[in-house]
Design an enzyme around this catalytic site. Structure first.
Site, PDB file in Angstrom:
ATOM      1  CG  ASP A 182      -1.757  -1.198   1.393  1.00  0.00           C
ATOM      2  OD1 ASP A 182      -1.225  -2.315   1.281  1.00  0.00           O
ATOM      3  OD2 ASP A 182      -2.964  -1.048   1.651  1.00  0.00           O
TER       4      ASP A 182
ATOM      5  CD  GLU B 232      -7.097   0.725   0.701  1.00  0.00           C
ATOM      6  OE1 GLU B 232      -8.263   0.760   0.320  1.00  0.00           O
ATOM      7  OE2 GLU B 232      -6.774   0.506   1.870  1.00  0.00           O
ATOM      8  CG  ASN B 233      -4.046   3.289   2.508  1.00  0.00           C
ATOM      9  OD1 ASN B 233      -3.646   2.139   2.592  1.00  0.00           O
ATOM     10  ND2 ASN B 233      -5.225   3.662   2.967  1.00  0.00           N
TER      11      ASN B 233
ATOM     12  CG  ASN C  20     -10.693  -0.670   3.609  1.00  0.00           C
ATOM     13  OD1 ASN C  20      -9.625  -1.174   3.290  1.00  0.00           O
ATOM     14  ND2 ASN C  20     -10.823   0.084   4.681  1.00  0.00           N
ATOM     15  CG  HIS C  21      -9.175   3.567   3.077  1.00  0.00           C
ATOM     16  ND1 HIS C  21     -10.104   4.145   3.916  1.00  0.00           N
ATOM     17  CD2 HIS C  21      -8.301   2.920   3.885  1.00  0.00           C
ATOM     18  CE1 HIS C  21      -9.805   3.855   5.176  1.00  0.00           C
ATOM     19  NE2 HIS C  21      -8.710   3.114   5.177  1.00  0.00           N
TER      20      HIS C  21
ATOM     21  CG  HIS D 259      -7.011  -4.254   0.738  1.00  0.00           C
ATOM     22  ND1 HIS D 259      -5.776  -3.674   0.621  1.00  0.00           N
ATOM     23  CD2 HIS D 259      -7.732  -3.442   1.554  1.00  0.00           C
ATOM     24  CE1 HIS D 259      -5.744  -2.549   1.314  1.00  0.00           C
ATOM     25  NE2 HIS D 259      -6.914  -2.400   1.899  1.00  0.00           N
TER      26      HIS D 259
ATOM     27  CG  HIS E  21      -6.237  -3.837   5.151  1.00  0.00           C
ATOM     28  ND1 HIS E  21      -6.806  -2.596   4.959  1.00  0.00           N
ATOM     29  CD2 HIS E  21      -6.709  -4.272   6.354  1.00  0.00           C
ATOM     30  CE1 HIS E  21      -7.587  -2.305   5.989  1.00  0.00           C
ATOM     31  NE2 HIS E  21      -7.535  -3.305   6.851  1.00  0.00           N
TER      32      HIS E  21
ATOM     33  CG  HIS F  94      -0.465  -0.116   5.870  1.00  0.00           C
ATOM     34  ND1 HIS F  94      -0.796   1.211   6.060  1.00  0.00           N
ATOM     35  CD2 HIS F  94      -1.271  -0.547   4.874  1.00  0.00           C
ATOM     36  CE1 HIS F  94      -1.768   1.547   5.229  1.00  0.00           C
ATOM     37  NE2 HIS F  94      -2.073   0.491   4.493  1.00  0.00           N
TER      38      HIS F  94
END
Length: 266
Positions: free
Chosen positions: A14, A45-46, A73-74, A156, A181, A183
């Site tokens: 991520d 996604e982050n 999810n983000h 994820h 997810h 990290h």
């Protein structure tokens, strides 16, 4: 190193905020050169200050040489990206969201005369309850198998048991399953019995001195006060973390998996 019978793939964890983006901009080229990589898959996604991916960053990632961007999810949190979820085939959201949600969960890309599929799934343990990643995952894999034996899965998910179980469920049917997810890079990279490469979590492309990418002071305060404080990305020298996987082009079997961490100054 690739030859005519194999492809080499970089899968990066991520990307977290500006430090992660800077590390990707500074270091992706040398990673590709050092590993002689043919394909690059990055979870983005982050990337937009820790919450989602902006359209501008998406375009910059592709310009850098990223072939496919996966998410989780983000991915819904930057409104300017939402139209691209439908129109940009190289941008994925987890396939087990409801079909009414924008976007798609898999893609097939051309790589040196070969087709490679990338499938994005999301776990349900300690995350929102969406469709079953096992059922949707197997259904997607069976469809993608009609196009190519080389299938990469970004799962994820929060829960290690769920990640290991899905990897063994799909072992021999896909080339690699990598977790994202959490990290935190895990040290369990391996080739499973039926030749699928696996790691529980790729880790983080972001600040090294952090709490999963976030400012430690805020994270500690959240734990001590239980107040809903908003996390902020830590401003520390970043790392790039992930794995390099070599795959047989004819069978889709994984030949090797190597974990890496690269550090960069601010």
């Amino acid at each position: 190193m690739s030859d005519s019978k194999t492809l080499t793939v970089l899968l990066l964890g991520d990307v977290c905020g500006q430090p992660g983006c800077r590390a990707l901009f500074m270091g992706l080229g040398s990673l590709v050169k050092d590993f002689r990589a043919d394909l690059v898959v990055v979870n983005g996604e982050n990337a937009a200050n820790g919450f989602g991916l902006s359209a501008r960053l998406m375009e910059q990632f592709f310009t850098l040489g990223v072939h496919v961007i996966t998410s989780g999810n983000h991915i819904w949190q930057q409104e300017d990206l939402l139209p691209y979820l439908d129109s940009e085939s190289r941008l994925l959201r987890p396939a087990n969201y409801p079909p009414q949600a924008p976007g798609h969960g898999s893609t097939v890309v051309d790589c040196k005369g070969h087709k490679v599929a990338v499938l994005n799934l999301q776990g349900r343990q300690q995350l929102i309850s969406i469709d079953c990643p096992f059922r949707i995952g197997m259904d997607q894999v069976q469809k993608l198998k009609k196009q190519t034996p080389m299938i990469l899965v970004d799962f994820h998910a929060e829960n290690t048991e769920e990640k290991e179980a899905l990897a063994l469920y799909l072992d021999g049917k896909i080339s690699a399953l990598v977790g994202t997810h959490t990290h935190v890079q895990t040290a369990d990279e391996k080739i499973l019995p039926h030749k699928t490469a696996y790691i529980t979590d790729l880790g983080l492309c972001g600040p090294s001195e952090s709490v999963i990418g976030s400012d430690p002071g805020i994270s500690i305060a959240k734990q001590m006060t239980q107040m809903p404080l908003r996390s902020e990305i830590a401003d520390h020298p970043p790392v790039l973390q992930g794995v390099c996987v070599t795959i047989e082009t004819e069978t889709g079997n994984a030949v090797s998996i190597k974990r890496f961490t690269r550090s960069f100054a601010l």
